[in-house]
Design a protein around this motif. Structure first.
Motif, PDB file in Angstrom:
ATOM      1  N   GLU A 209       7.225  54.853   6.015  1.00 21.93           N
ATOM      2  CA  GLU A 209       6.484  55.277   4.831  1.00 21.93           C
ATOM      3  C   GLU A 209       5.010  54.962   5.047  1.00 21.93           C
ATOM      4  N   THR A 210       4.171  55.584   4.247  1.00 24.17           N
ATOM      5  CA  THR A 210       2.732  55.357   4.346  1.00 24.17           C
ATOM      6  C   THR A 210       2.298  54.506   3.159  1.00 24.17           C
ATOM      7  N   ASP A 211       1.553  53.427   3.439  1.00 22.50           N
ATOM      8  CA  ASP A 211       1.140  52.545   2.343  1.00 22.50           C
ATOM      9  C   ASP A 211      -0.110  53.096   1.653  1.00 22.50           C
ATOM     10  N   ALA A 212      -0.599  52.325   0.687  1.00 19.75           N
ATOM     11  CA  ALA A 212      -1.736  52.786  -0.132  1.00 19.75           C
ATOM     12  C   ALA A 212      -2.999  52.978   0.699  1.00 19.75           C
ATOM     13  N   GLN A 213      -3.080  52.293   1.839  1.00 19.83           N
ATOM     14  CA  GLN A 213      -4.261  52.430   2.694  1.00 19.83           C
ATOM     15  C   GLN A 213      -4.074  53.518   3.749  1.00 19.83           C
ATOM     16  N   GLY A 214      -2.968  54.233   3.654  1.00 19.87           N
ATOM     17  CA  GLY A 214      -2.731  55.317   4.590  1.00 19.87           C
ATOM     18  C   GLY A 214      -2.175  54.859   5.929  1.00 19.87           C
TER      19      GLY A 214
END
Length: 834
Positions: A209-214
């Motif tokens: 998955e990709t976190d909030a910071q990309g």
């Protein structure tokens, strides 16, 4: 605590030793208090084992005061901790060693005598912890002893095996493996810490998955988890206040009982998770020939490594140290390839759990980890099949793939247009079934790689890790192994230790290099007399134990020729056996042959699945059966296989040896430590230029070492030229006769087929050049006999071996690790202020 008011079976009555008889804050009083409060026994009904436990707890109490002071000091000060990760810690019996290190042996002896007990009897019944198999585990134990003695903050990390590898019995000449139930009566040195536990995942799958910071993040969704619970054993230094810890992990189920299954009548299913989870720490080295054994062994390695690394991170958090300072707080040494999964696991913990970037995590990982290689045998360098790895450790395998991808990019940049090198250096072996190369993983993920003897370290760079040494020359070091003089001289040979004190002072006890002063007394007649008296006493004691264990009567006046170590073809116990047969046959042909009376003593275990090693044991016992019962030979030759060789038995064997057999094929033994234990006790070595033998000969002097055999270079040249072992048998009458005697069933009660596979192996393949070295070995043994007949010469050579053994202290080895690899420093523990 449940109190017992029923007299124990076999209890020794001692009505005078009651609580009212022992007053005051004395050691004697503490023993009785522990007998009552911890063993739930009173003196009148206590068994010898009850007294042992009470004494052990009383000694442990004094160690724990030092442990508390050490822990408090490490927490308060800016110290770096050496973490030694090892699948084995063959620490041996603890009571005698701890009394020695605390300088309490005399006090304990007097206290127990006053209580009607013999300290020697209590020492004799102590179980040896089943936490190791051979040299790897004994080395790790020596290093823990030296770390504490040198006052270096340290933690040993391993597995709390419920059952050791096995106890060995000899039945009808064959090895029989008996369950090692070392924990059956409890372990007084252990402190179980249910509050210190970590969870370890197995199986399942991963999700990206990709976190909030990309940034890409991976989540491991395991099929099951196991809890590792810390079981601590204090490791006391010699006459210092430092007390470090050996932390062993015991596996437990995360949820050990399913109430719903139980209510539904599915009683086994209710506890199935507990049974499966606890298997992880059940037994040392399960047979890894079947797939289930491989799976369990890999799971064991990952289990203890993951628990250990999580524990180090926990300690870092508790101390409030920033994550980027982790390598400044801990140095983690990987003892062989068993803990090498640490490279991938530390990366996983840092990037998945602590959310570091790959580059930051890789920097921390490499600066923290260091790898010790212990073998040049390609088959001993662990490899794990990808299907097994994928099913058991899917997330660590993904990380290994990424490490490999980045690493091979670096290889291609440094060595362009060399795809053969890329293939050789890859962490994944693509030939045949694809496998993970654990030695490659450890080498790439560590800042230091060391061999364990000068020759081994050079051969390591020339052979199995040649490409890596070319790419990372600055990473490669040598640290020659060492052994602790506390256990293997002061404890096991106290009379010799006292003689050394009288001759050169006691400074050698803290600095083994001071034994060099003994060389100046090598021609002293009085020292010779005392030396021989002590050696004769040691041999008499071993002879009594041999009689008790095997029924064989040996003469202490004979030359004790001893080979004790793991049974393996490369260690060449069968070369020794062939010589014994040839000597026996020579004596039959010429009863007046001028040769030294000999007692050949063997000891060691064969891996349960290693058929050839077990056959060698059977051959030795077959030879013993014939030779020992031949009245024409009398006492001129005896052959003994001493069963169940371990640290405890080593206490009697090493001090009694006249000749130490170190006869492995040159280039195959990484170092050896038994050779050092024999040397420090005054045994002379007959050996090849292999492992640490090279340095032993350099230190002792060529005139005090019996050298034979091909060199490592000559071994390779002989193989390259097309080695034909049968030609050696055809060209040597004694060798041919010895092989014929085996073939004719002389040592198998007429069974001509029993040793056929061994003979075929020697005559058609002989991978370890036994036949090529036979003639030179026999000639060297003749030189041994000649030297033995000159009592003054032999005594002088014995003294010189002890005098020159200072280099082989584990204190020296640990000091080198600390200075060159770990960057650790001594931290003095002040008991008064703690």
């Amino acid at each position: 605590m449940i109190m017992s008011d029923v007299p124990a079976s076999g209890a020794t009555a001692n009505a005078s030793a009651t609580t009212t008889d022992v007053q005051g804050d004395t050691f004697q009083h503490d023993v009785v208090r522990n007998l009552i409060c911890r063993q739930a026994r009173y003196p009148d009904i206590a068994t010898t084992h009850d007294w042992y436990m009470a004494l052990a707890y009383s000694v442990r109490d004094r160690m724990l005061a030092r442990w508390a002071a050490s822990t408090k000091t490490y927490a308060a000060k800016d110290v770096k901790v050496a973490c030694y990760l090892s699948a084995e810690f063959l620490i041996g019996p603890q009571l005698g060693n701890n009394l020695l290190n605390l300088d309490m042996t005399s006090e304990a002896r007097e206290a127990m005598r006053a209580l009607g007990q013999s300290l020697d009897d209590l020492l004799a019944i102590e179980e040896e912890p089943g936490l190791g198999n051979g040299g790897l585990g004994r080395l790790a134990a020596c290093y823990l002893d030296s770390l504490a003695t040198l006052e270096i903050p340290a933690i040993g990390y391993g597995i709390r095996y419920e059952f050791g590898i096995f106890d060995q019995e000899i039945r009808d000449g064959w090895q029989a493996e008996i369950t090692d139930k070392w924990l059956q009566k409890g372990n007084p040195w252990e402190i179980v810490r249910p509050d210190v536990s970590h969870y370890v995942s197995f199986g399942g799958n991963t999700q990206s998955e990709t976190d909030a910071q990309g940034r890409l993040r991976v989540r491991w969704i395991p099929a099951r988890q196991v809890k590792g619970v810390a079981c601590d054993m204090p490791m006391q230094g010699y006459r210092v206040n430092t007390c470090n810890v050996l932390r062993l992990w015991k596996s437990e189920a995360v949820e050990s009982f399913d109430f719903q299954d139980f209510n539904a009548g599915e009683y086994y299913e209710a506890v199935e998770e507990k049974v499966v989870s606890e298997t992880l720490s059940k037994v040392l080295y399960p047979n890894d020939e079947p797939e289930a054994g491989k799976r369990l062994r890999l799971a064991q390695q990952y289990f203890f490594v993951s628990c250990s690394l999580q524990d180090m991170l926990r300690l870092m958090d508790a101390k409030g140290t920033p994550l980027d300072k982790f390598p400044d707080l801990f140095a983690a040494q990987l003892n062989d390839t068993h803990p090498s999964i640490a490279v991938a696991e530390l990366m996983r913990l840092l990037i998945d759990d602590r959310l570091l970037s790959w580059d930051a995590a890789w920097d921390i990982t490499q600066r923290t980890l260091a790898y010790t290689n212990h073998t040049l045998l390609p088959e001993a360098l662990e490899k794990w099949g990808l299907p097994l790895f994928q099913s058991l450790l899917p997330r660590p395998l993904e990380i290994i793939y990424e490490i490999n991808r980045r690493f091979l990019q670096d290889v291609r940049r440094q060595f362009p247009d060399d795809e053969a090198r890329v293939k050789r250096m890859s962490l994944i072996d693509e030939t045949g079934e694809r496998k993970v190369r654990m030695a490659h993983l450890a080498t790439v993920g560590s800042h230091s790689v060391n061999g364990v003897a000068a020759l081994h370290s050079e051969l390591l760079k020339q052979t199995v890790l040649h490409d890596f040494a070319e790419m990372f020359p600055e990473r490669f070091f040598n640290v020659t192994n060492g052994v602790t003089p506390r256990r293997f001289l002061m404890l096991s040979n106290p009379e010799l230790a006292r003689l050394l004190d009288q001759t050169i002072g006691n400074g050698w006890r803290r600095d083994l290099a001071q034994l060099d002063a003994l060389a100046a007394h090598a021609d002293d007649t009085a020292l010779h007399d005392a030396w021989r008296t002590i050696r004769r006493g040691n041999k008499t004691a071993l002879a009594a134990r041999i009689q008790n264990a095997t029924g064989i009567d040996v003469d202490p006046a004979a030359l004790f020729d001893i080979q004790v170590k793991r049974i393996h073809e490369y260690k060449r116990q069968h070369l020794n056996a062939l010589y014994i047969i040839s000597l026996y046959r020579r004596l039959l042909r010429d009863p007046n042959l001028d040769t030294a009376p000999r007692c050949f003593i063997f000891g060691g275990k064969a891996a349960p699945g290693y058929a050839m090693a077990k056959l060698i044991i059977r051959l030795i016992n077959g030879i013993a059966e014939v030779v020992n019962n031949d009245t024409k030979i009398g006492n001129r030759m005896k052959v003994v296989f001493y069963p169940d060789f371990n640290v405890k038995n080593g206490h009697w064997i090493y001090p009694a040896a006249d000749l130490s057999e170190q006869i492995s094929t040159a280039g195959k033994e990484a170092s050896g430590t038994g050779n050092m234990k024999f040397m420090i006790n005054g045994a002379l070595t007959i050996g090849t230029l292999d492992g640490a033998n090279v340095e032993i000969r350099e230190e002792a002097g060529a005139e005090n070492f019996f050298l034979f055999g091909l060199t490592a270079q000559q071994v390779e040249e002989r193989k390259q030229a097309g080695y034909r072992p049968a030609e050696y048998a055809q060209g040597n009458d004694d060798l041919r006769d010895a092989l014929d005697q085996i073939a004719q069933g002389r040592f198998s009660r007429g069974d001509k087929q029993m040793f056929q596979s061994l003979l075929d192996n020697l005559l058609k393949h002989d991978p370890f050049l036994v036949l090529a070295d036979f003639a030179d070995y026999v000639a060297c043994q003749d030189r041994v006999s000649e030297a033995w007949r000159d009592t003054r010469l032999w005594t002088r050579m014995s003294i010189m071996n002890t005098a020159r053994s200072g280099k082989f202290s584990s204190d020296r080895a640990i000091a080198e690790y600390g200075e060159h690899i770990w960057k650790t420093r001594a931290t003095r523990i002040d008991l008064a202020r703690s």
